[in-house]
Design an enzyme around this catalytic site. Structure first.
Site, short mmCIF file in Angstrom:
data_model
loop_
_atom_site.label_atom_id
_atom_site.label_comp_id
_atom_site.label_asym_id
_atom_site.label_seq_id
_atom_site.Cartn_x
_atom_site.Cartn_y
_atom_site.Cartn_z
N LYS A 53 0.83 -1.20 0.00
CA LYS A 53 0.00 0.00 0.00
C LYS A 53 0.87 1.26 0.00
CE LYS A 53 -3.59 2.74 0.42
NZ LYS A 53 -3.27 3.81 1.34
N GLU B 25 1.13 6.76 -6.67
CA GLU B 25 0.04 7.74 -6.77
C GLU B 25 0.59 9.17 -6.83
OE1 GLU B 25 -3.01 7.22 -3.65
OE2 GLU B 25 -2.77 9.37 -3.28
#
Lengths: 324, 324, 324, 324
Positions: free
Chosen positions: B189, B196
């Protein structure tokens, strides 16, 4: 509607095919007669040279040039300019430099010929998926060609509409825009490719970090052997980083998670460079887009002079020897 | 299946809601009694403190901690560790640092308690769109919790299947994976968020270049006034840069192309920093991910000391004065 | 030896002064008669316009143009080209773009006029310290002007000789080189400035990190209140990072460690941009030099569109509000 | 004054030699008896193990540990801590991580032992040129050791004094500073090395651009065959980029302009990484220092996984094949 196409490579040929399927007609030319024949077999009208090509088009004519950017496109547009007449349209659908568009458009305008620059994205998938098009030039010409663009574009498809776009240009939702005057189409496409490089490099660095999570240089307790292919796949659903490039990544990794078939020599096609030149001209900081391009440059070198110089300096001040 | 949830903020609350909708039951606790009440009204069982929370869970218990990473998560996990017993599961669904997971899991393992770290992506959209989950921990615990994860995950949805994945772990196509041992979920993550940041900065730089194409510093003949909102929209269909982040961008620009409502002060949440720390530990070059994080740092400064020092040097060697 | 100087600003005026001190003679011209008068008072011969300037020079003439790069240099060189004759020399000592040199030299060569491009480093210190010169053009002209260059150059000074240079061009040790054909002088000077930006930014970032070592965001036990001025000073002696730029930094920090007098708005002069354009043309990765230039771009913006777009995306996926 | 030295490698041995030359005395220990013997022959007192080493020192004792950072330094400091007594001083002169210093100093303070961290720059040149030292720890210990530091430091030398430093700590002008409490010395040295990497990379990129000015990819009219060695030499005099690193570069290029003897595999020693970790902790943008470190990482890879992934994506969307 009738379109003439010059250059029947992967892109030009498929554009013609998508138009034929959409009920349009096409006159086609390529230096390679076999390429012409292939499309004639699919319903196009062939031409043996540019003169015949122009002759077979109904006035006002539309000639789409789909050739490698640079000398060959330049020469072809010039030759067409000599053969075509007032109110005809020349489309450059390749990856030309936008300043070349501006210059060519001005020269052709003197003869009354419209020059339209079309940046297209979609690659080999475009024939089925449609081509995303960014178009520059005069409104009169671009409006006239709308049936062509509408057919080539992906259309709204299954992609949800963006809220708040009511009253805005509906063409954007079909996958094509009239971006501005001559050059604007290729300018927008150029930046598109600059962004593309940046996105690709962001994924590449991230997956590289995932891959090296198993590095023996790390303390054993902090190492992970990760399934890179499953990670790419899982991010396709519900995650913030989902994208078409991620879809392609998942697909490549499903086949070979270690990417053994690739040497890691990465080409670049010009637009990334021009995007940086534009950023520099505009005084816009572009660290990410630059780093993405430079990573490709670096991928093509074995032992760079820059690196050797670092070693030489290290030896100079510290007596450091390079490892064997 | 029953789940206990501690922390009923935007994420925790919506996860419970999605589970309730999916036919599961939930025991919930939050420091704010109003948050507990709200979910009780929607069908959950409330608890007034951690002890009551643990008591109301059926053994083997599952307690999902959804709190800000750091001291409060640390303290809550420790307290739960004291209240729960062998074969129970503690899930940390927040954004904890993976090395903290590894440490906590080892401590709880001594008591026979399973520790599961779940990195979730999906933000405020997750309640409807589903949560993409990256899960670390022991197989026995993760398999037991599969009904929970299956309900929370987005599922296959309308996203086309990746060719070549036959025979691979089918959970990835549902939007969740068992990434590896403790810490692996948050590690994956973390890198997700690092990517991102890189993707976002690639778009930001590209749109900045498009915006500045109208800069008066450019020669007039080379300037373009571009419709940024339409460009974002057109790229959503058929282009190589289409993505969920682009969808959001198009949506924001449809509302206000000049983004007047934003100050340009950009926060970061920790994972981008840890991703770089990991890259540095692994000796992986990460220019793009670094530049993306540094752009956020820079967005939060007015006149940096670094810049002032450049001015001071310029004055030193060239007598350059700063512009007024 | 006689030299004509056009442009009597800080650089041109001081070059004339250093030549006069060295026993040379000078004919001088500037649009500002006061600048001409000032140098006449110091022993130069004044001219009221370019025609008189050329007339007062003995054949074969040497005219050094020391004007801002761009239109005014271009026009002045063109006008001189019309007034001068075969075997005369025009020197462009400004910061012209090397491709302009190549073009101008070819045009003047048709008339038998030599064009010499001189990149000079040294700034306001050059009058006493000497000017480091990188020279491009034909050997015959550059050899003829050697007495001028020798006087302007810093000379060997107290700088220790580099071992192993026996038998190499001795001019480099005097502080000037014949770098190559037309354009080579400005090309080398351009890269010099690109490096200069990179060096400056390396110091700027490092001192910024030292300054922020006292940041209240750090755990108290890991904070340091450092004396930045003393650090700059100590590195001047015996450390690997000693340099002239560090000397200037130490000097600025001795006056005001907090640099309160500077706004942090940092200009750039063109060569840094051209250096990147050259790197891009050559496919050379240049992350450091790019980052140095982009930091200057960024220093001149308040709230960038790129940053606002990041905020807009964050709001889109996470409901994150910007801090007040 | 008497100093004990543990670790007689290049750095430790030469520090002892410089102290002996300066009239100090030394007790020395190394795991390698030959290293001890060599210094005994030069006037030092040898010790066969740490216990004997401590015994031979006069109270209050000073033990300088000059060993590789990490486990061996940690173990040695711990062992010394057991052997030494209140008011003794342990110096760590290696490249330890500053947070380790803070921890060790606190542990030793409980026993009344002073811990002093000394970051030294100067490399193999230090024995003659002197060592630039950045010192952290308690004032009482550092003041007591001043005669040692004064002898080791380069002194004022021929370097001109910085104007405006009247009334400031005179030690900085001698080449050493008391930077702050424990850890401050290594923190400042760490950032020094971070800057060093940035400076080196700025030169490396610039010279790489100069080297590639002859690239056959450029239009012939714009190519230059530059004499890289002469350029490095000329910049040493009067230019803005003159520095000690440039001196070393000129020296390396005088020997072999093509640097054929170097493979381009560039090591890094830890401080560059820690500098970035500090920048990240402090929220300071550090694009240049990061890029400098990443260039070294990249120099050590042949075909990176990141690059292969780019190729895989390119194949995915464009059918691009890698060049053979």
């Amino acid at each position: 509607m009738q379109l003439g196409m010059i250059g029947l490579g992967r892109m030009g040929g498929n554009i013609v095919r998508r138009l034929l399927r959409g009920g349009h007609t096409a006159v086609v030319y390529d230096r390679d007669p076999a390429a012409v024949e292939a499309l004639v077999a699919e319903g196009a009208t062939g031409a043996a040279d540019l003169a015949e090509f122009v002759e077979k088009l109904d006035a006002p004519r539309t000639a789409w040039v789909m050739l490698p950017a640079g000398a060959i496109t330049e020469a072809t547009v010039a030759e067409l300019g000599g053969l075509m007449t007032s109110d005809d349209v020349i489309i450059d659908g390749g990856n030309s430099f936008y300043k070349d568009d501006i210059r060519r458009a001005a020269a052709l305008r003197a003869k009354g010929i419209h020059y339209v620059d079309v940046g297209t994205s979609g690659g080999v998938w475009g024939i089925d998926r449609g081509y995303c098009m960014m178009i520059g030039g005069e409104t009169v010409a671009i409006d006239r060609l709308d049936p062509i663009f509408r057919t080539l574009a992906p259309g709204e498809g299954s992609i949800p509409r963006t809220p708040g776009r009511e009253g805005r240009d509906p063409r954007a939702e079909q996958g094509y825009i009239h971006a501005g005057p001559s050059g604007a189409g290729h300018f927008v496409k150029m930046v598109h490719n600059g962004i593309e490089y940046g996105l690709m490099q962001a994924y590449a660095e991230g997956f590289d970090i995932l891959k090296h999570a198993a590095s023996p240089d790390l303390p054993e307790a902090h190492r992970f052997e990760l399934n890179i292919g499953d990670i790419a796949e899982v991010w396709r659903r519900g995650s913030v980083v989902s994208s078409w490039l991620l879809d392609l990544t998942a697909s490549a990794l499903a086949g070979d998670e270690n990417l053994e078939g690739f040497s890691g020599f990465v080409a670049d096609s010009g637009e990334g460079r021009w995007t940086l030149n534009a950023a520099i001209e505009e005084s816009v900081p572009a660290n990410v887009l630059s780093a993405a391009l430079y990573a490709r440059f670096r991928s093509r070198e074995d032992a760079s002079y820059a690196d050797k110089l670092l070693s030489a300096m290290r030896k100079g001040f510290g007596g450091h020897q390079e490892p064997k």
